[in-house]
Design a protein around this motif. Structure first.
Motif, mmCIF file in Angstrom:
data_model
loop_
_atom_site.group_PDB
_atom_site.id
_atom_site.type_symbol
_atom_site.label_atom_id
_atom_site.label_comp_id
_atom_site.label_asym_id
_atom_site.label_seq_id
_atom_site.Cartn_x
_atom_site.Cartn_y
_atom_site.Cartn_z
ATOM 1 N N GLY A 55 4.588 9.642 -7.991
ATOM 2 C CA GLY A 55 3.831 9.092 -9.001
ATOM 3 C C GLY A 55 3.180 7.735 -8.800
ATOM 4 N N VAL A 56 2.754 7.896 -7.492
ATOM 5 C CA VAL A 56 1.996 6.475 -7.187
ATOM 6 C C VAL A 56 0.623 6.873 -6.541
ATOM 7 C CG1 VAL A 56 4.189 5.167 -6.351
ATOM 8 C CG2 VAL A 56 3.011 6.364 -4.672
ATOM 9 N N SER A 57 -0.157 5.940 -6.197
ATOM 10 C CA SER A 57 -1.514 6.136 -5.666
ATOM 11 C C SER A 57 -1.497 6.889 -4.211
ATOM 12 C CB SER A 57 -2.251 5.045 -5.585
ATOM 13 O OG SER A 57 -1.873 4.388 -4.466
ATOM 14 N N HIS A 58 -2.513 7.747 -3.792
ATOM 15 C CA HIS A 58 -2.418 8.461 -2.731
ATOM 16 C C HIS A 58 -2.328 7.562 -1.415
ATOM 17 C CE1 HIS A 58 -6.759 8.023 -2.864
ATOM 18 N NE2 HIS A 58 -6.560 8.101 -1.475
ATOM 19 N N ALA A 59 -2.951 6.332 -1.651
ATOM 20 C CA ALA A 59 -2.773 5.359 -0.502
ATOM 21 C C ALA A 59 -1.368 4.499 -0.473
ATOM 22 C CB ALA A 59 -3.820 4.085 -0.958
ATOM 23 N N ALA A 60 -0.623 4.483 -1.517
ATOM 24 C CA ALA A 60 0.575 3.535 -1.453
ATOM 25 C C ALA A 60 1.538 4.077 -0.420
ATOM 26 C CB ALA A 60 1.187 3.841 -2.990
ATOM 27 N N PRO A 61 1.802 5.301 0.042
ATOM 28 C CA PRO A 61 2.590 5.528 1.327
ATOM 29 C C PRO A 61 2.364 5.193 2.421
ATOM 30 C CG PRO A 61 2.396 7.536 -0.057
ATOM 31 C CD PRO A 61 1.080 6.403 -0.711
ATOM 32 N N ARG A 62 1.056 4.633 2.694
ATOM 33 C CA ARG A 62 0.559 4.304 3.842
ATOM 34 C C ARG A 62 1.045 2.716 4.033
ATOM 35 N NH1 ARG A 62 -1.932 7.917 6.554
ATOM 36 N NH2 ARG A 62 -3.153 9.345 5.617
ATOM 37 N N ARG A 63 1.610 2.156 3.145
ATOM 38 C CA ARG A 63 2.099 0.775 3.211
ATOM 39 C C ARG A 63 3.580 0.863 4.029
ATOM 40 N NH1 ARG A 63 1.706 -0.185 -2.651
ATOM 41 N NH2 ARG A 63 -0.690 0.277 -3.097
ATOM 42 N N HIS A 64 4.110 1.986 4.061
ATOM 43 C CA HIS A 64 5.459 2.233 4.625
ATOM 44 C C HIS A 64 5.325 3.239 5.855
ATOM 45 C CE1 HIS A 64 7.038 0.043 1.105
ATOM 46 N NE2 HIS A 64 6.466 0.787 0.379
ATOM 47 N N PHE A 65 4.577 4.026 5.822
ATOM 48 C CA PHE A 65 4.386 4.992 6.754
ATOM 49 C C PHE A 65 2.975 5.229 7.231
ATOM 50 C CE2 PHE A 65 7.786 6.446 3.894
ATOM 51 C CZ PHE A 65 8.938 6.443 4.713
ATOM 52 N N ARG A 66 2.694 4.890 8.357
ATOM 53 C CA ARG A 66 1.247 4.757 8.925
ATOM 54 C C ARG A 66 0.668 6.111 8.732
ATOM 55 N NH1 ARG A 66 4.096 4.492 13.533
ATOM 56 N NH2 ARG A 66 3.577 5.693 15.334
ATOM 57 N N ASP A 67 1.360 7.302 9.086
ATOM 58 C CA ASP A 67 0.967 8.525 9.271
ATOM 59 C C ASP A 67 2.205 9.595 8.905
ATOM 60 O OD1 ASP A 67 2.234 8.613 11.679
ATOM 61 O OD2 ASP A 67 0.437 8.546 13.036
ATOM 62 N N ARG A 68 1.794 10.643 8.985
ATOM 63 C CA ARG A 68 2.599 11.815 8.886
ATOM 64 C C ARG A 68 4.023 11.590 9.896
ATOM 65 N NH1 ARG A 68 3.582 17.150 10.226
ATOM 66 N NH2 ARG A 68 4.302 18.350 8.560
#
Length: 196
Positions: free
Chosen positions: A41-54
């Motif tokens: 339930g966060v913006s699609h960009a939010a995970p990139r703050r923690h993981f640069r990629d898959r």
């Protein structure tokens, strides 16, 4: 965490929780940062703050898996007893982990050997081997395991255990009780195929 909405706290942990749940249900190929963002339930960009990629996400999942499995093996080994009892509880812990999270176990070993694996991930994988080796060395000291190359013995034990876990998770032990089958494997492993 998957399916719940993220409100506060540790987003990185929430993403890893959601990724673990998704891995069990959809498999590794379906994991994406965008899907995890939606699940949490966060913006699609939010995970990139923690993981640069898959790949960074997969490495973090694998590391977390090694840490969890190592903790479970430590707890099993801490029950004490002679070599056979310690090996049995550790083997059960390993197989239980594999049956509970087969996709994660596979991911752990695939990512550990990937060219971009972090030193931390490689070290976590190495620690798993060291835990098994410690039991073999203790068994040699007590006279329960023959002398010689402890690493070679440990490799044989781990290969049998990992192979058995693979059979158990792929449905190749139909009609067999996993615990009883594991006991039989350990008997054969510890006594060998020589006449008794």
């Amino acid at each position: 965490m998957a399916g719940e909405r993220y409100h506060h706290g540790d987003l990185r942990a929430a993403l890893l929780d959601a990724a673990s749940a998704a891995l069990r249900v959809r498999g590794v190929d379906a994991l994406s940062l965008r899907e995890l963002a939606r699940d949490v339930g966060v913006s699609h960009a939010a995970p990139r703050r923690h993981f640069r990629d898959r790949q960074a996400l997969l490495n973090a999942l694998a590391l977390r898996g090694f840490q969890r499995l190592s903790a479970e093996l430590d707890a099993a080994a801490g029950t004490g007893g002679r070599f056979r009892a310690r090996l049995t509880v550790m083997a059960r812990a390993y197989v239980d982990f594999a049956v509970r999270d087969p996709e994660l176990l596979e991911l752990m070993f695939v990512r550990k050997h990937a060219p971009d694996a972090s030193e931390e991930l490689v070290a976590a994988g190495r620690r798993l081997g060291e835990q098994m080796l410690a039991v073999i060395v203790d068994g040699q000291r007590s006279g329960d395991v023959h002398g010689g190359d402890a690493e070679g013995i440990g490799l044989a034990v781990f290969a049998a255990l990992h192979g058995f876990a693979g059979l158990a998770t792929s449905g190749m032990l139909p009609g067999l009780d996993t615990g009883e089958a594991l006991e039989r494997i350990l008997d054969e492993l510890l006594h060998g195929a020589t006449p008794r």
